[in-house]
Design a protein around this motif. Structure first.
Motif, PDB file in Angstrom:
ATOM      1  N   LYS A 458      27.344  44.037  48.685  1.00  0.00           N
ATOM      2  CA  LYS A 458      27.086  45.373  49.217  1.00  0.00           C
ATOM      3  C   LYS A 458      27.800  46.447  48.412  1.00  0.00           C
ATOM      4  O   LYS A 458      27.198  47.457  48.029  1.00  0.00           O
ATOM      5  N   GLN A 459      29.086  46.236  48.150  1.00  0.00           N
ATOM      6  CA  GLN A 459      29.874  47.260  47.457  1.00  0.00           C
ATOM      7  C   GLN A 459      30.015  47.006  45.964  1.00  0.00           C
ATOM      8  O   GLN A 459      30.502  47.861  45.234  1.00  0.00           O
ATOM      9  N   GLN A 460      29.616  45.790  45.524  1.00  0.00           N
ATOM     10  CA  GLN A 460      29.695  45.422  44.101  1.00  0.00           C
ATOM     11  C   GLN A 460      31.099  45.690  43.529  1.00  0.00           C
ATOM     12  O   GLN A 460      31.261  46.292  42.473  1.00  0.00           O
ATOM     13  N   LEU A 461      32.103  45.192  44.248  1.00  0.00           N
ATOM     14  CA  LEU A 461      33.485  45.382  43.807  1.00  0.00           C
ATOM     15  C   LEU A 461      33.745  44.737  42.453  1.00  0.00           C
ATOM     16  O   LEU A 461      34.644  45.152  41.726  1.00  0.00           O
ATOM     17  N   PHE A 462      32.955  43.700  42.109  1.00  0.00           N
ATOM     18  CA  PHE A 462      33.188  42.984  40.852  1.00  0.00           C
ATOM     19  C   PHE A 462      32.942  43.855  39.630  1.00  0.00           C
ATOM     20  O   PHE A 462      33.348  43.502  38.511  1.00  0.00           O
ATOM     21  N   LEU A 463      32.312  45.007  39.802  1.00  0.00           N
ATOM     22  CA  LEU A 463      32.075  45.914  38.668  1.00  0.00           C
ATOM     23  C   LEU A 463      33.340  46.666  38.266  1.00  0.00           C
ATOM     24  O   LEU A 463      33.362  47.320  37.222  1.00  0.00           O
ATOM     25  N   ASN A 464      34.369  46.567  39.085  1.00  0.00           N
ATOM     26  CA  ASN A 464      35.668  47.160  38.754  1.00  0.00           C
ATOM     27  C   ASN A 464      36.447  46.172  37.893  1.00  0.00           C
ATOM     28  O   ASN A 464      36.832  45.099  38.352  1.00  0.00           O
ATOM     29  N   HIS A 465      36.711  46.507  36.635  1.00  0.00           N
ATOM     30  CA  HIS A 465      37.359  45.547  35.733  1.00  0.00           C
ATOM     31  C   HIS A 465      38.814  45.281  36.111  1.00  0.00           C
ATOM     32  O   HIS A 465      39.413  44.316  35.633  1.00  0.00           O
ATOM     33  N   ASN A 466      39.398  46.122  36.980  1.00  0.00           N
ATOM     34  CA  ASN A 466      40.778  45.903  37.441  1.00  0.00           C
ATOM     35  C   ASN A 466      40.828  45.212  38.805  1.00  0.00           C
ATOM     36  O   ASN A 466      41.880  45.180  39.436  1.00  0.00           O
ATOM     37  N   LEU A 467      39.716  44.663  39.274  1.00  0.00           N
ATOM     38  CA  LEU A 467      39.650  44.081  40.609  1.00  0.00           C
ATOM     39  C   LEU A 467      40.655  42.940  40.759  1.00  0.00           C
ATOM     40  O   LEU A 467      40.751  42.055  39.907  1.00  0.00           O
ATOM     41  N   LYS A 468      41.397  42.955  41.867  1.00  0.00           N
ATOM     42  CA  LYS A 468      42.356  41.900  42.193  1.00  0.00           C
ATOM     43  C   LYS A 468      41.987  41.305  43.546  1.00  0.00           C
ATOM     44  O   LYS A 468      41.306  41.926  44.363  1.00  0.00           O
ATOM     45  N   VAL A 469      42.496  40.122  43.779  1.00  0.00           N
ATOM     46  CA  VAL A 469      42.215  39.461  45.053  1.00  0.00           C
ATOM     47  C   VAL A 469      42.774  40.271  46.220  1.00  0.00           C
ATOM     48  O   VAL A 469      42.196  40.284  47.318  1.00  0.00           O
ATOM     49  N   SER A 470      43.863  40.998  45.976  1.00  0.00           N
ATOM     50  CA  SER A 470      44.437  41.821  47.046  1.00  0.00           C
ATOM     51  C   SER A 470      43.503  42.960  47.442  1.00  0.00           C
ATOM     52  O   SER A 470      43.503  43.398  48.596  1.00  0.00           O
ATOM     53  N   ASP A 471      42.684  43.465  46.486  1.00  0.00           N
ATOM     54  CA  ASP A 471      41.730  44.519  46.816  1.00  0.00           C
ATOM     55  C   ASP A 471      40.683  44.023  47.807  1.00  0.00           C
ATOM     56  O   ASP A 471      40.307  44.730  48.746  1.00  0.00           O
TER      57      ASP A 471
END
Length: 555
Positions: A458-471
């Motif tokens: 839905k939010q496509q968080l994986f497109l953020n190259h700084n994505l962390k598991v905490s996010d």
């Protein structure tokens, strides 16, 4: 190349010499920004409650909830979630003392809503059974009192709020006994041991919130006395737990504590109490009074929490924007100020220290007792290296060492860059992969994997190259470890592998729909920080380069 090295060396030398010239003056406290983590919220919002860490579990007891209404409940955090149990009595602005027996004494508090009145009530919490036992009553009704275990399991108790204050003792079993009158009327006093069987009691505030100009120190055994330091410096009136202030060694008979003090100009400093001797603790820089925004002053709201294992201590403050500040004292002299972004969705109160050395703040308020928070925030400072200001670097030997380091860094820059790319691909979760469960039992929440997939799609968080598991954990209001465990159990891969699989599928769709798109644009659009990482990850997952995949018949 030699010109570049010479220029960099000269610039570093100039900066270092300028810093050396300033060593005669006290330095500014280094500031480090931190990102707090969220645990699941408390089952109900709370304020003026007791918080402690017992048997490895965070426990919150009593206090009041919405509307300033006392609650006879407690919550403990275990197996990734909060569990609610009933207490025997309400303890709104009561006090708690962790006993060497493992049990916790909880007593006193307001008798009515809105923080009105006092109570006699006392009970014991057993962390092994999560049960409360009401067993007796205080010698005097008390609110905003304070306690400390002294010798033989006895607890010294003093302090009150809008009622008379005297000194009493709990025998460690069932009885509370009056000891002596207080030299002055106090609320929320400091109680520090000075010997195996003696202690002192003092505060800067009377029972009606008035400042005590003449501070008198009571002794458990002996006559009251005055302290020379308190002529110029007064104890700061803040939330504190007496046992948290201890920085001595009981086995060696060393009874030392620390507490914040303030002078008439409003400058805060740190006082050391060794036995009955009070003195200012020298620090490498003054306690900072202005936050990250020079317009906002810092208001310190807690006493010190000493981590004796790590040999450091923490004190919390806030500014007008509701940024939280954590002042760390290490090596008994070095100060570091950690700060957060404005925390408008979390309350502020005295945190607890976990066995891992982290700080946990559960519930609390901003400035409205009628609307407390249910938020639970973790500050992971245990493994954080000490920050230092460049102005602390002194001496020509240090200059030479830095120059050598500069040369080494320059000659090895390409190799370091390659390692950084590899580290980014692997992700920090790979290091912990061997500890993750291999079965579906790793999912602590039945539908957690579904929630992760829905969130990602839905939010496509994986497109953020700084994505962390905490996010992801913050978005789902859960613990980062649960997210990692669930992905490992359900998908058989680490968090970084899971994210990279989504990124590669996104990149494939881009290339199918836009055959002429440049690979650099694909890489950045799909959440990779550069082409190199994208090519390596793509081939690792598909077995082909992006170009080979585009030319394959299956595409």
């Amino acid at each position: 190349m030699m010109k570049t090295m010479a220029s960099l060396a000269y610039l570093l030398l100039c900066v270092t010499l300028a810093a050396t010239a300033q060593t005669k003056s006290r330095q500014q406290c280094p500031m480090v920004k931190i990102q707090p983590e969220r645990l699941p919220d408390l089952p109900m919002a709370r304020a003026s409650h007791a918080t402690f860490c017992s048997n490895g579990e965070i426990v919150v007891v009593g206090g009041h909830t919405d509307g300033f209404v006392p609650t006879a409940t407690a919550d403990y955090f275990s197996q990734g979630r909060w569990h609610t149990v009933n207490t025997i009595y309400t303890h709104d602005s009561g006090f708690s003392v962790q006993l060497k027996s493992g049990k916790v004494l909880i007593a006193g508090g307001s008798s009515e809503a809105l923080g009105i009145g006092q109570t006699f009530t006392a009970e014991l919490y057993d962390p092994a059974t999560h049960r409360f036992e009401g067993f007796g009553c205080l010698d005097r009704k008390r609110t905003l009192a304070s306690g400390l275990e002294v010798d033989s399991g006895r607890v010294l108790i003093a302090g009150n709020w809008y009622a008379d204050d005297d000194i009493e003792l709990f025998d460690g079993k069932r009885s509370f006994t009056h000891v002596k009158p207080s030299a002055v009327q106090r609320s929320n006093p400091y109680i520090f041991r000075t010997a195996k069987d003696n202690a002192i009691i003092f505060s800067c505030q009377d029972t009606c919130a008035n400042k005590l100009e003449d501070i008198v120190v009571d002794r458990l055994k002996g006559e009251p006395f005055r302290v020379d330091l308190f002529r110029d410096w007064h104890p700061l009136m803040v939330e504190h737990r007496n046992e948290d202030c201890f920085m001595g060694d009981e086995k060696k008979g060393i009874y030392e504590y620390i507490l914040p003090v303030v002078n008439r100009k409003g400058q805060v400093a740190i006082a050391r109490v060794s036995g009955e001797t009070f003195s200012l603790l020298p620090t490498d820089c003054p306690v900072p009074m202005v936050g990250v925004d020079a317009k906002d002053s810092i208001r310190y709201v807690t006493g010190f929490i000493v981590d004796r294992r790590a040999q450091c201590a923490y004190m919390l403050g806030v500014d007008k924007q509701w940024r939280l500040y954590i002042l760390r004292l290490s090596d008994q002299s070095k100060l570091t100020l950690f700060y957060t972004d404005p925390m408008t969705d979390a309350g502020f109160m005295l945190p607890v220290l976990t066995p891992e050395g982290n700080l946990v703040m559960a519930g609390g308020i901003h400035d409205n007792n009628f609307k407390p928070f249910a938020s639970v925030v973790v500050f992971r400072l245990a493994d954080r290296p000490s920050s230092f200001a460049l102005s602390q670097i002194v001496g020509w030997g240090v200059v030479g060492l830095l120059l050598l380091m500069l040369v080494w860094f320059f000659l090895n820059s390409m190799r370091r860059k390659e390692k950084a790319v590899l580290a980014e691909t692997a992700g920090e979760e790979e290091a912990d992969a061997s500890h993750l469960p291999e079965t579906k039992e790793g999912c602590k929440t039945d539908n957690l994997m579904d929630d992760i997939n829905i969130l990602m799609n839905k939010q496509q968080l994986f497109l953020n190259h700084n994505l962390k598991v905490s996010d992801v954990a913050i978005e789902l209001n859960t613990n980062p470890r649960y997210v990692s465990d669930c992905i490992k159990a359900q998908c058989g891969c680490t968090f970084s592998q899971y994210v990279n699989n989504l990124r590669i599928e996104y990149a494939k769709n881009l290339m199918r729909n836009q055959p002429d798109i440049k690979m650099a644009e694909v890489a950045l659009s799909a959440g990779f920080s550069n082409e190199t990482t994208f090519f390596r990850t793509f081939k690792g997952i598909t077995g082909q380069s992006p170009k080979e995949w585009m030319n394959s018949p299956e595409t």
